[in-house]
Design a protein around this motif. Structure first.
Motif, PDB file in Angstrom:
ATOM      1  N   UNK A   1       0.681  -1.285  -0.014  1.00 22.72           N
ATOM      2  CA  UNK A   1      -0.220   0.306  -0.127  1.00 22.72           C
ATOM      3  C   UNK A   1       1.011   1.477  -0.309  1.00 22.72           C
ATOM      4  N   UNK A   2       1.861   1.240   1.146  1.00 25.24           N
ATOM      5  CA  UNK A   2       2.645   2.340   0.515  1.00 25.24           C
ATOM      6  C   UNK A   2       3.176   2.239  -0.901  1.00 25.24           C
ATOM      7  N   UNK A   3       3.766   1.375  -1.803  1.00 25.76           N
ATOM      8  CA  UNK A   3       3.781   2.075  -3.067  1.00 25.76           C
ATOM      9  C   UNK A   3       3.041   2.758  -3.562  1.00 25.76           C
ATOM     10  N   UNK A   4       2.234   3.246  -3.342  1.00 28.79           N
ATOM     11  CA  UNK A   4       0.851   3.254  -4.080  1.00 28.79           C
ATOM     12  C   UNK A   4       1.112   4.660  -4.242  1.00 28.79           C
ATOM     13  N   UNK A   5       1.537   5.383  -2.859  1.00 29.70           N
ATOM     14  CA  UNK A   5       1.732   6.505  -1.915  1.00 29.70           C
ATOM     15  C   UNK A   5       2.428   7.531  -3.042  1.00 29.70           C
ATOM     16  N   UNK A   6       2.563   8.278  -3.291  1.00 34.11           N
ATOM     17  CA  UNK A   6       4.021   9.927  -3.973  1.00 34.11           C
ATOM     18  C   UNK A   6       4.627   9.411  -4.004  1.00 34.11           C
ATOM     19  N   UNK A   7       5.714   9.475  -4.403  1.00 32.65           N
ATOM     20  CA  UNK A   7       7.043   9.562  -3.527  1.00 32.65           C
ATOM     21  C   UNK A   7       7.953  10.603  -2.572  1.00 32.65           C
ATOM     22  N   UNK A   8       7.301  12.099  -2.682  1.00 34.40           N
ATOM     23  CA  UNK A   8       8.027  12.559  -1.743  1.00 34.40           C
ATOM     24  C   UNK A   8       7.227  12.115  -0.353  1.00 34.40           C
ATOM     25  N   UNK A   9       6.076  11.547  -0.044  1.00 33.83           N
ATOM     26  CA  UNK A   9       4.593  10.881   0.999  1.00 33.83           C
ATOM     27  C   UNK A   9       5.682  10.153   1.215  1.00 33.83           C
ATOM     28  N   UNK A  10       5.832   8.934   0.852  1.00 27.74           N
ATOM     29  CA  UNK A  10       6.700   8.160   0.817  1.00 27.74           C
ATOM     30  C   UNK A  10       7.754   8.411   1.748  1.00 27.74           C
ATOM     31  N   UNK A  11       9.513   9.169   1.656  1.00 24.91           N
ATOM     32  CA  UNK A  11      10.445   9.402   1.953  1.00 24.91           C
ATOM     33  C   UNK A  11       9.678  10.486   3.193  1.00 24.91           C
ATOM     34  N   UNK A  12       8.538  10.791   4.057  1.00 23.73           N
ATOM     35  CA  UNK A  12       7.775  11.634   4.713  1.00 23.73           C
ATOM     36  C   UNK A  12       7.661  10.840   6.269  1.00 23.73           C
ATOM     37  N   UNK A  13       6.431   9.391   5.402  1.00 23.72           N
ATOM     38  CA  UNK A  13       6.498   8.264   6.105  1.00 23.72           C
ATOM     39  C   UNK A  13       7.745   7.958   6.558  1.00 23.72           C
TER      40      UNK A  13
END
Length: 317
Positions: A108-120
């Motif tokens: 599910x994480x990989x469905x998110x935007x790239x910048x949001x992933x780094x933030x998480x």
């Protein structure tokens, strides 16, 4: 698509993990610091590569696949706890619990935007010391099998709690999405990545040396991440990237074959080596010096390599 570098790196993690998990039942105290350091980086490599594999296989499988596979890995962790260690499930938070829980989350994480992933990822790592300080990190956590105690272990102070270890799994998923973009393998030994690795190791080791944390030895397990500190986290990320970069740079040769073979069957070897430790080594009730420990460790690893070769030949039939 098989990525030889990742197989070899995972095999290296398994090789180091055999030492770390055998140590409590075989090596005399005190544990030398170089031995503690050696075993410390097996888990972060192993967990990060598990996250990377989600990125590699997500196009072939849907969420249900990762949910089912994660549940199977958690079930294996439960069976190990109950039948090998005779403890309540989830109390210790074995690495298999963490990996099993993280697989569907990583998808599910990989469905998110790239910048949001780094933030998480950053948020999980940054919240780790905050939770340790505000909620508390217990040196002895496995005596509390209440629901609140299990939740505390799962989130903060089990052997592999979600904070920070879920961050390593999600970091792996993010790294995998970068490495296998457009069906190509992006190697990690380019100048830009090398500069990042050097910076991570310099910053992380400085912070870790200045603020090492308590570095508890728990039930004989002597890795230096009880509790995991920010310095350890940054250093471990640097070590993970360095290992991948080194194997990317090296031409493949037969000396790396044992690592590659064990890396291809890492889950099976992980389970079997715990069975040997729990059913054989633990009951010997014998402690040896470092030279003897190294000999046993290498022989044990050789047996695990032979097992991986047998599994590979069985699969080929």
């Amino acid at each position: 698509m098989r990525d030889v570098t990742i197989d070899v790196t995972r095999g290296l993690a398994i090789f180091m993990m055999i030492a770390a998990n055998t140590l409590p039942y075989l090596l005399m105290r005190p544990v030398p610091m170089p031995v503690r350091i050696y075993g410390t980086f097996a888990a972060p490599i192993f967990i990060t590569l598990a996250g990377m594999m989600v990125a590699l296989t997500k196009k072939k499988h849907n969420f249900s696949y990762f949910l089912d596979r994660g549940a199977m890995i958690v079930l294996i962790g439960v069976l190990i706890d109950v039948f090998l260690w005779s403890v309540y499930p989830f109390v210790g938070v074995d690495v298999l619990y963490l990996i099993g829980i993280s697989l569907p989350i990583a998808y599910l994480f990989l469905k998110a935007d790239g910048k949001l992933r780094w933030a998480i990822i950053g948020l999980i790592f940054l919240l780790t010391p905050v939770l340790q300080y505000t909620v508390g990190y217990r040196e002895v956590h496995y005596l509390d099998n209440s629901l609140s105690g299990i939740a505390h272990s799962l989130l903060i102070d089990g052997y592999f709690p979600l904070f920070p270890w879920l961050g390593f799994s999600l970091l792996g998923a993010q790294l995998g999405s970068l490495r296998w973009k457009d069906e190509m393998i992006k190697k990690f030994n380019d100048p830009r990545m090398v500069a990042i690795i050097v910076a991570l190791l310099a910053i992380g080791s400085t912070l870790w040396y200045a603020f090492p944390g308590n570095a508890y030895i728990r039930e004989g397990y002597a890795e230096l991440f009880y509790p995991p500190t920010i310095g350890f986290i940054i250093t471990a990320i640097g070590v993970i990237l360095l290992a991948i970069a080194i194997f990317d740079a090296l031409p493949y040769n037969r000396l790396l074959e044992p690592f590659r073979s064990m890396g291809q069957y890492s889950l099976q070897i992980y389970v079997v080596h715990l069975m040997v430790i729990a059913l054989v080594i633990q009951h010997l009730n014998m402690k040896v010096g470092l030279p003897e420990f190294i000999v046993v460790y290498l022989l044990f690893s050789a047996v695990m390599y032979i097992l991986s070769v047998g599994l590979r030949e069985l699969k080929a039939k």
